[in-house]
Enzyme design. Sequence first.
Site, mmCIF file in Angstrom:
data_model
loop_
_atom_site.group_PDB
_atom_site.id
_atom_site.type_symbol
_atom_site.label_atom_id
_atom_site.label_comp_id
_atom_site.label_asym_id
_atom_site.label_seq_id
_atom_site.Cartn_x
_atom_site.Cartn_y
_atom_site.Cartn_z
ATOM 1 N N GLU A 86 38.780 50.443 52.138
ATOM 2 C CA GLU A 86 38.508 51.727 52.783
ATOM 3 C C GLU A 86 37.406 51.654 53.836
ATOM 4 O O GLU A 86 37.188 52.618 54.575
ATOM 5 C CB GLU A 86 38.149 52.764 51.719
ATOM 6 N N GLU A 117 41.776 36.894 33.797
ATOM 7 C CA GLU A 117 40.359 37.235 33.746
ATOM 8 C C GLU A 117 39.552 36.200 32.955
ATOM 9 O O GLU A 117 38.324 36.154 33.054
ATOM 10 C CB GLU A 117 40.143 38.627 33.161
#
Length: 333
Positions: A86, A117
């Site tokens: 963004e 992960e």
Amino acid sequence: MSTEATVSAPTEDRHPGTAGIDGLSTLEILRVLNAEDATVPGAVAEVLPALAALVDLAVAAVEAGGVIHYVGAGTSGRLAVLDAAELLPTFNAPDGLVVAHHAGGGEALVRAVENVEDDAEQGRADVDAVTAADVVVGLTASGRTPYVGGALALARERGAVTALVSSNPEAELAPLADHFLPVATGAEAITGSTRLKAGTAQKLVLNAFSTAVMVRLGRTWSNLMVDVVATNAKLRGRVLRILREASGASEDDARRALEDADGELKPALVTLLCGSGAEEARAALRGNGGSVARALAALGATGPNGAAPHPASPRTTTPAAHPVATVPTGDPA
């Protein structure tokens, strides 16, 4: 063969106040969740001094040519990708200025990918481009994610500034961070669901961090997004509105200045405020790190009191008070 890990973190604790949540009405469930969410900003406020220090280091790093890296897995990684993505339309941040590394890559953005992960070596590999000029921010609610640990360990070896954002004050990875931001959000309403308060805390921290960095880099003028990229009709309208609000120009004058500046908001704004040509405005911006305020000062533009012109503060109104909801505790199911 699968392996198990025992995670010791407040986010894994069972919340005593939400044990009966499955017996509540829909509205009561929402009130419980909302009441828990309301505690998050206060937890974030506790780490603001540490966050301010990190922002200052990040600004200095960027001004010296460094890169900001976010590293996370699952919800943490998705929020990191969102924040980095963004910055381009909002602040016209250069490509590669803020890079998000998500365990499992693009595929893991939309669905869980097994074991990614837990891969510390992949974390190291994903940040292999890190240098001593960079800042690496790890995000992990539990404070133990091996993927993040691998990335922070390599960043430390390279001499980069390291930071860790976690909802575990006793985070296992804290020793790898020069700057530890323990946002104590406590037990989740749904046990272990860190997409709730812990995720909200990470979103608030990342929003605040990246926005403060952009403000300090001169990518706003007052509270206006003067580096916004007009990629759609809404944003093109916003660019025109920003120009008018910042300069007091008519719509026709604002459109003309924008056209003369080839659609670039900042040089159009400088032109309107000091009467320079678009090329002179661009040169002043280039010579002053893209800061409108510094460019105006360099061009000798002055306001009523001899200072560089600045947009007036908008008129503010006191928001109406919102009723405080009563939160039912419910009984264990």
